[in-house]
Enzyme design. Structure first.
Site, PDB file in Angstrom:
ATOM      1  N   GLN A 102      28.598  38.567  -6.083  1.00  0.00           N
ATOM      2  CA  GLN A 102      28.530  39.210  -4.773  1.00  0.00           C
ATOM      3  C   GLN A 102      29.248  38.339  -3.745  1.00  0.00           C
ATOM      4  OE1 GLN A 102      24.200  40.720  -4.198  1.00  0.00           O
ATOM      5  NE2 GLN A 102      24.141  39.196  -5.799  1.00  0.00           N
ATOM      6  N   ASN A 103      29.677  37.164  -4.171  1.00  0.00           N
ATOM      7  CA  ASN A 103      30.275  36.221  -3.229  1.00  0.00           C
ATOM      8  C   ASN A 103      31.732  36.555  -2.954  1.00  0.00           C
ATOM      9  OD1 ASN A 103      27.842  35.017  -3.287  1.00  0.00           O
ATOM     10  ND2 ASN A 103      28.446  33.302  -4.581  1.00  0.00           N
ATOM     11  N   ASP A 105      33.829  33.991  -1.818  1.00  0.00           N
ATOM     12  CA  ASP A 105      34.433  32.683  -1.570  1.00  0.00           C
ATOM     13  C   ASP A 105      35.459  32.240  -2.608  1.00  0.00           C
ATOM     14  OD1 ASP A 105      32.787  31.879  -3.747  1.00  0.00           O
ATOM     15  OD2 ASP A 105      31.167  31.296  -2.400  1.00  0.00           O
ATOM     16  N   HIS A 120      31.983  42.403  -3.733  1.00  0.00           N
ATOM     17  CA  HIS A 120      32.108  42.529  -2.283  1.00  0.00           C
ATOM     18  C   HIS A 120      33.452  42.029  -1.757  1.00  0.00           C
ATOM     19  CE1 HIS A 120      27.433  42.502  -2.195  1.00  0.00           C
ATOM     20  NE2 HIS A 120      27.919  43.679  -2.504  1.00  0.00           N
ATOM     21  N   CYS A 128      45.701  44.348   7.556  1.00  0.00           N
ATOM     22  CA  CYS A 128      45.899  44.936   8.884  1.00  0.00           C
ATOM     23  C   CYS A 128      45.292  46.335   8.919  1.00  0.00           C
ATOM     24  CB  CYS A 128      47.386  44.999   9.213  1.00  0.00           C
ATOM     25  SG  CYS A 128      47.674  45.849  10.778  1.00  0.00           S
ATOM     26  N   CYS A 151      52.497  43.530  13.503  1.00  0.00           N
ATOM     27  CA  CYS A 151      52.649  44.862  14.130  1.00  0.00           C
ATOM     28  C   CYS A 151      51.703  45.027  15.326  1.00  0.00           C
ATOM     29  CB  CYS A 151      52.382  45.970  13.105  1.00  0.00           C
ATOM     30  SG  CYS A 151      50.632  46.320  12.818  1.00  0.00           S
ATOM     31  N   GLY A 188      21.116  32.528  -8.064  1.00  0.00           N
ATOM     32  CA  GLY A 188      21.274  32.393  -6.618  1.00  0.00           C
ATOM     33  C   GLY A 188      21.437  33.680  -5.848  1.00  0.00           C
ATOM     34  N   SER A 190      19.195  36.817  -3.862  1.00  0.00           N
ATOM     35  CA  SER A 190      17.874  37.285  -3.416  1.00  0.00           C
ATOM     36  C   SER A 190      17.550  38.638  -4.030  1.00  0.00           C
ATOM     37  CB  SER A 190      17.838  37.388  -1.882  1.00  0.00           C
ATOM     38  OG  SER A 190      18.835  38.288  -1.448  1.00  0.00           O
ATOM     39  N   ASN A 214      16.914  30.107  -9.512  1.00  0.00           N
ATOM     40  CA  ASN A 214      16.754  30.238  -8.055  1.00  0.00           C
ATOM     41  C   ASN A 214      15.616  29.308  -7.630  1.00  0.00           C
ATOM     42  OD1 ASN A 214      16.224  31.367  -5.362  1.00  0.00           O
ATOM     43  ND2 ASN A 214      17.331  33.178  -6.050  1.00  0.00           N
TER      44      ASN A 214
HETATM   45  P1  NAD Z   1      21.256  36.004  -0.055  1.00  0.00           P
HETATM   46  O1  NAD Z   1      21.843  35.262   1.077  1.00  0.00           O
HETATM   47  O2  NAD Z   1      20.561  37.278   0.201  1.00  0.00           O
HETATM   48  O3  NAD Z   1      20.197  35.099  -0.841  1.00  0.00           O
HETATM   49  C1  NAD Z   1      20.462  33.788  -1.232  1.00  0.00           C
HETATM   50  C2  NAD Z   1      19.593  33.448  -2.439  1.00  0.00           C
HETATM   51  O4  NAD Z   1      20.004  32.177  -2.907  1.00  0.00           O
HETATM   52  C3  NAD Z   1      18.096  33.345  -2.130  1.00  0.00           C
HETATM   53  O5  NAD Z   1      17.362  34.012  -3.148  1.00  0.00           O
HETATM   54  C4  NAD Z   1      17.826  31.833  -2.163  1.00  0.00           C
HETATM   55  O6  NAD Z   1      16.510  31.515  -2.607  1.00  0.00           O
HETATM   56  C5  NAD Z   1      18.868  31.374  -3.166  1.00  0.00           C
HETATM   57  N1  NAD Z   1      19.279  29.978  -3.036  1.00  0.00           N
HETATM   58  C6  NAD Z   1      19.332  29.197  -1.932  1.00  0.00           C
HETATM   59  N2  NAD Z   1      19.793  27.971  -2.256  1.00  0.00           N
HETATM   60  C7  NAD Z   1      20.072  27.997  -3.585  1.00  0.00           C
HETATM   61  C8  NAD Z   1      20.591  27.039  -4.512  1.00  0.00           C
HETATM   62  N3  NAD Z   1      20.941  25.795  -4.134  1.00  0.00           N
HETATM   63  N4  NAD Z   1      20.722  27.405  -5.812  1.00  0.00           N
HETATM   64  C9  NAD Z   1      20.375  28.651  -6.218  1.00  0.00           C
HETATM   65  N5  NAD Z   1      19.888  29.599  -5.392  1.00  0.00           N
HETATM   66  C10 NAD Z   1      19.738  29.270  -4.082  1.00  0.00           C
HETATM   67  O7  NAD Z   1      22.430  36.174  -1.074  1.00  0.00           O
HETATM   68  P2  NAD Z   1      22.899  37.411  -1.931  1.00  0.00           P
HETATM   69  O8  NAD Z   1      21.772  37.878  -2.768  1.00  0.00           O
HETATM   70  O9  NAD Z   1      24.162  36.991  -2.589  1.00  0.00           O
HETATM   71  O10 NAD Z   1      23.238  38.594  -0.896  1.00  0.00           O
HETATM   72  C11 NAD Z   1      23.875  38.393   0.328  1.00  0.00           C
HETATM   73  C12 NAD Z   1      25.273  38.964   0.548  1.00  0.00           C
HETATM   74  O11 NAD Z   1      25.913  38.009   1.355  1.00  0.00           O
HETATM   75  C13 NAD Z   1      26.147  39.075  -0.658  1.00  0.00           C
HETATM   76  O12 NAD Z   1      26.471  40.399  -0.738  1.00  0.00           O
HETATM   77  C14 NAD Z   1      27.417  38.264  -0.357  1.00  0.00           C
HETATM   78  O13 NAD Z   1      28.531  39.117  -0.305  1.00  0.00           O
HETATM   79  C15 NAD Z   1      27.256  37.731   1.033  1.00  0.00           C
HETATM   80  N6  NAD Z   1      27.451  36.266   1.180  1.00  0.00           N
HETATM   81  C16 NAD Z   1      28.391  35.617   0.464  1.00  0.00           C
HETATM   82  C17 NAD Z   1      28.549  34.253   0.617  1.00  0.00           C
HETATM   83  C18 NAD Z   1      29.587  33.550  -0.228  1.00  0.00           C
HETATM   84  O14 NAD Z   1      30.601  34.148  -0.584  1.00  0.00           O
HETATM   85  N7  NAD Z   1      29.379  32.276  -0.576  1.00  0.00           N
HETATM   86  C19 NAD Z   1      27.762  33.552   1.508  1.00  0.00           C
HETATM   87  C20 NAD Z   1      26.806  34.260   2.269  1.00  0.00           C
HETATM   88  C21 NAD Z   1      26.663  35.634   2.089  1.00  0.00           C
END
Ligand code: NAD
Length: 248
Positions: A102-103, A105, A120, A128, A151, A188, A190, A214
């Protein structure tokens, strides 16, 4: 070493078809704050005000200023941690097949994972909103907020805001591999953002084991996971990979 890490090492070492679902938590040890939980961005910023597509369309400058610029600064400075590298090592060992993340980065690819489904999008690119021209985020100076295309149109990150559709191909392939894997490793997240959080349920209903890593319990922990290895992703993955290497 905890018994559950040993258990997870035995389970993973015995499989050649593990699918991984990752969320913001895996990148916390790389210096990128999560959205929810302790130290999360949502403690300071209201998601409905800044992270929806409606909010962005209404006032792109405001969303860039409060949310997107900070994300860019964190991502620019970040490097993969032991959890990203550990998953890439498990892929080389023939254990992990695909990472669904879902990240936004790009740290899985930077660590060496080759099959990554980005639910995501990826923050590495901007697009643009007028002419569709794509620009690499790292090459865009942030002198002007919101940044603009040559543009004159406003550049938006190629990420999915709340209220936007997940790319169909990513969703369909994720469901397919989730329904065929032996183990889904959930690191990692939620597990409250849909449809990503549904993938472990698909895996479980198709007979797979579900292992979570987690520091906190999630909605999956009681309902879907076989067990939760409680701890930070980098620390747990480092021990897990060492143990799997010892077993093989
Ligand atoms: P979230 O922010 O909802 O939840 C973060 C989860 O990570 C929690 O359950 C927490 O307990 C856990 N956590 C915290 N520290 C940790 C560690 N050191 N090791 C393992 N787990 C740890 O995240 P989500 O469920 O990915 O949903 C949020 C949305 O936010 C995603 O759709 C994503 O696109 C976006 N997002 C992405 C980034 C990124 O790309 N790095 C950063 C922030 C949000």
């Amino acid at each position: 070493m905890s018994d559950l890490i040993k258990q997870a090492a035995v389970d993973l070492a015995g499989s050649d078809n593990v699918v991984v679902l990752t969320g913001a938590g895996i990148s916390v040890e790389s210096g990128i704050p999560p959205f929810r939980g302790k130290g999360g961005v949502w403690e300071r910023v209201d998601p409905m005000e800044y992270a929806t597509i409606d909010a962005f369309m209404r006032d792109p400058g405001r969303v860039w200023d409060v949310l997107v610029r900070e994300m860019k600064n964190c991502i620019d400075r970040s490097r993969p941690n032991d959890a990203h590298y550990g998953l890439a090592t498990l892929e080389k060992m023939g254990i992990v097949k695909t990472v669904i993340t879902q990240n936004v980065d790009g740290l899985h690819q930077a660590a060496g994972s080759t099959d990554v489904i980005e639910f995501h999008g990826n923050f590495a690119w901007l697009r643009c909103m007028e002419c569709g021209q794509r620009e690499e985020t790292r090459k865009i100076a942030m002198a002007e907020i919101p940044p603009r295309c040559s543009c004159g149109g406003i550049l938006r990150p190629e990420v999915i805001f709340f209220g936007e559709q997940i790319p169909t191909a990513a969703l369909m392939r994720s469901e397919q591999i989730a329904s065929r894997c032996d183990i889904m490793l959930v690191v990692g997240t939620s597990a409250v953002v849909q449809p990503a959080a549904y993938m472990p349920v698909v895996a479980k209903n198709s007979g797979a084991r579900v292992i979570e890593i987690n520091p906190e319990r999630t909605p999956l922990t009681a309902s879907t996971s076989d067990y939760l290895v409680q701890g930070k992703a980098g620390k747990v993955m480092r021990k897990l990979v060492e143990e799997i290497e010892r077993l093989r």
